[in-house]
Design an enzyme around this catalytic site. Structure first.
Site, PDB file in Angstrom:
ATOM      1  CE  LYS A  51     113.372 122.797  93.077  1.00 59.92           C
ATOM      2  NZ  LYS A  51     113.092 121.920  92.144  1.00 59.92           N
ATOM      3  N   GLY A  81     117.657 118.127  75.350  1.00 60.64           N
ATOM      4  CA  GLY A  81     118.628 118.130  76.391  1.00 60.64           C
ATOM      5  C   GLY A  81     118.499 116.920  77.127  1.00 60.64           C
ATOM      6  CE  LYS A  82     120.187 116.864  82.953  1.00 62.13           C
ATOM      7  NZ  LYS A  82     120.699 118.514  82.690  1.00 62.13           N
ATOM      8  CB  VAL A  83     114.245 115.632  79.628  1.00 64.79           C
ATOM      9  CG1 VAL A  83     112.722 114.758  79.580  1.00 64.79           C
ATOM     10  CG2 VAL A  83     114.451 115.734  81.195  1.00 64.79           C
ATOM     11  N   GLY A  84     114.683 115.566  76.596  1.00 66.57           N
ATOM     12  CA  GLY A  84     114.445 115.594  75.343  1.00 66.57           C
ATOM     13  C   GLY A  84     114.856 114.712  74.508  1.00 66.57           C
ATOM     14  N   GLY A 126     113.807 121.481  72.975  1.00 67.93           N
ATOM     15  CA  GLY A 126     114.641 121.154  73.843  1.00 67.93           C
ATOM     16  C   GLY A 126     115.128 119.780  73.770  1.00 67.93           C
TER      17      GLY A 126
END
Ligand SMILES: NC(=O)c1ccc[n+]([C@@H]2O[C@H](COP(=O)([O-])OP(=O)(O)OC[C@H]3O[C@@H](n4cnc5c(N)ncnc54)[C@H](O)[C@@H]3O)[C@@H](O)[C@H]2O)c1
Length: 360
Positions: A83, A185-188, A183
Site C-alpha cells: 500500500k 455510496g459507490k458500493v452500498g 453508507g
C-alpha cells in the site's frame, strides 16, 4: 528516495520494505509499504490524505499494506500485499507533476509494487501515474483498465453475505431477511440492488442527503433511517457496514440485534477484542477483508488484460472462501476473523515456500 526519519520500526512489524519518496518541487511526500511478496508482486492502492504527522502516515501505510497481504492471499490472487500513502491534502497539492513524480518512484521498484486507487485517488489519477510506470491498475476503461471497482466489491460482499446467511439460517439467500446497510455510496448502492433482487427487505442510512435522495428515487421500497446508531439498534437480521471503518465498536456491538455482519467497509473492528465480543453475543461476523475483496480482484485482473466476466467469476468465489472460513472457525473454536488470518497465513507460507524450489 529517502531514509527512515520516523521513530516507528518497520522491522518489528514484519514488513519486507518501506520506501520514503520525496519530490520537493511538487510537494510529493509518499511512503510505499511492502508487507509481503511471498505470493507475487505487492498490490494495494495509494491513499492521498492530509495526515497530522509523518508518524500517522507511516502507521497507516504499515497497517494497510499488511491488511492487503491478507486480503490478496484469501482472494486467491498471485499477489502480495502493499500500500502507499501520499501525505498531504489532495485538494491543495494534487497535480499532474506530483502524480507523475510518484509514478516514477513506483516504477523504480521494478514491479515489486503495483498501485491502484484508494481514498483520495481516482481512476483518472491512475491514468496520469501510468504515464510514468507500468505498475499501476485501476485505470480507465479507455486505457484498458477495470474502471469502477465498487461493482465487484458489492458483488463480492453479497456473495460473502450469502455464505454467512447459509451458515446461520441454512439457505444461501437473503430472501425474507431484513438487511441494514449504512453508507449508500459507490458500493452500498450496488449492494442494495443485489439484496432487493434476492428478495431481502432493506433498511438504510447515510449522512449525505444526496445518497438518501438516490434511494428514494431508485428504490422507494427501501426504509430510510435517520442515523446509523438507530439502524444498528433496529430489528435487522443482517448488518452491512458500507461507510467508514470502526463500525463495530464498544457502543455498536452491545446494541446490535443482527445475527450476521457482512459489509464493504475496511477495518470494521474498532480494536482487537471486538471479534470476541461479537462471537460472545452470537453474532456471526464475516471478516471485512474477506468479503470486500471483489474490488482488488477486479483491478488485479487488469494485470492479465481486463476481462470482466473472468473477474466476476473470481469475485463470486468469495462465497466459497467465506464458507470455508466459517467452517474452519467452528472446527477450531475461534472467531471467523482469527480463522481468516490463519487461512491467509497458511497460503502465504505454503505457496510462498514453493519459490525455494530452484528453477534452472
Ligand atoms: N469502492 C471499493 O471498491 C471498495 C473496496 C473495498 C472496500 N471499500 C470500502 O467500503 C466502504 C465504502 O466504499 P465506497 O467506495 O462506497 O465509498 P463512498 O465514499 O462512495 O461511500 C461511503 C458512503 O458512506 C456515507 N457515510 C459516511 N459516514 C456515514 C455514517 N456515519 N453513517 C452513514 N453513512 C455514512 C457517505 O455519505 C457515502 O455515501 C469504505 O470503507 C471503503 O474503504 C470500498
Amino acid at each position: 528516495m529517502g531514509v527512515f526519519t520516523s521513530t516507528d520500526d518497520p522491522g518489528s512489524t514484519g514488513h519486507e520494505q518501506v520506501v520514503f519518496c520525496q519530490d520537493k518541487q511538487t510537494g510529493l511526500k509518499a511512503i510505499i509499504g511492502i508487507y509481503s511478496t511471498a505470493l507475487g508482486p505487492a498490490l494495494g492502492g495509494t491513499r492521498f490524505y492530509p495526515y497530522d504527522s509523518e508518524e500517522a502516515a507511516l502507521a497507516d501505510v504499515l497497517d494497510l499494506s499488511r491488511g492487503m497481504a491478507y486480503k490478496n492471499a484469501l482472494a486467491g490472487l498471485d499477489l502480495g500485499g502493499g500500500k502507499a500513502v501520499i501525505w498531504g491534502d489532495p485538494e491543495q497539492i494534487k497535480s499532474e507533476a506530483l502524480l507523475r513524480a510518484y509514478g516514477r518512484f513506483v516504477e523504480s521498484l521494478g514491479g515489486r509494487y503495483y498501485t491502484a486507487c484508494d481514498v483520495g485517488t481516482y481512476v483518472p489519477d491512475m491514468d496520469v501515474i501510468a504515464r510514468e510506470t507500468r505498475y499501476v491498475t485501476g485505470r480507465s476503461v479507455e486505457h484498458g483498465g477495470a474502471g469502477d471497482s465498487s461493482i465487484l466489491t458489492a458483488w463480492g460482499v453479497f456473495q460473502g453475505m450469502r455464505a454467512a446467511a447459509e451458515h446461520v439460517w441454512g439457505e444461501p439467500t437473503l430472501r425474507g431477511r431484513r438487511v441494514g446497510v449504512t453508507g449508500l455510496g459507490k458500493v452500498g448502492k450496488y449492494l442494495v440492488g443485489h439484496l432487493l433482487d434476492d428478495g431481502a427487505e432493506v433498511v438504510a442510512s447515510d449522512v449525505n442527503p444526496r445518497a438518501l435522495e438516490w434511494a428514494r428515487t431508485n428504490h422507494p421500497q427501501v426504509t430510510l433511517v435517520d442515523d446509523a446508531a438507530l439502524l444498528v439498534a433496529s430489528d435487522i437480521d443482517v448488518y452491512a457496514p458500507c461507510a467508514l471503518g470502526g463500525a463495530l465498536n464498544d457502543e455498536t456491538v452491545p446494541a446490535l440485534r443482527a445475527k450476521v455482519v457482512a459489509g464493504a467497509a475496511n477495518n470494521q473492528l474498532a480494536h482487537s477484542g471486538i471479534e470476541k465480543l461479537l462471537a460472545d453475543r452470537g453474532i456471526l461476523y464475516a471478516p471485512d477483508y474477506v468479503v470486500n475483496a471483489g474490488g482488488v480482484i477486479q483491478v488485479a485482473d487488469e494485470i492479465e488484460g481486463f476481462n470482466f466476466e473472468r473477474a466476476k467469476l473470481r469475485a463470486t468465489r468469495i462465497y466459497d472462501t467465506t464458507r470455508e472460513i466459517l467452517e474452519l472457525a467452528d472446527a477450531e473454536g475461534v472467531p471467523p476473523a482469527v480463522a481468516a488470518d490463519r487461512l491467509a497465513e497458511r497460503r502465504m507460507a505454503e505457496v510462498g515456500r514453493l519459490r525455494t524450489i530452484h528453477l534452472p
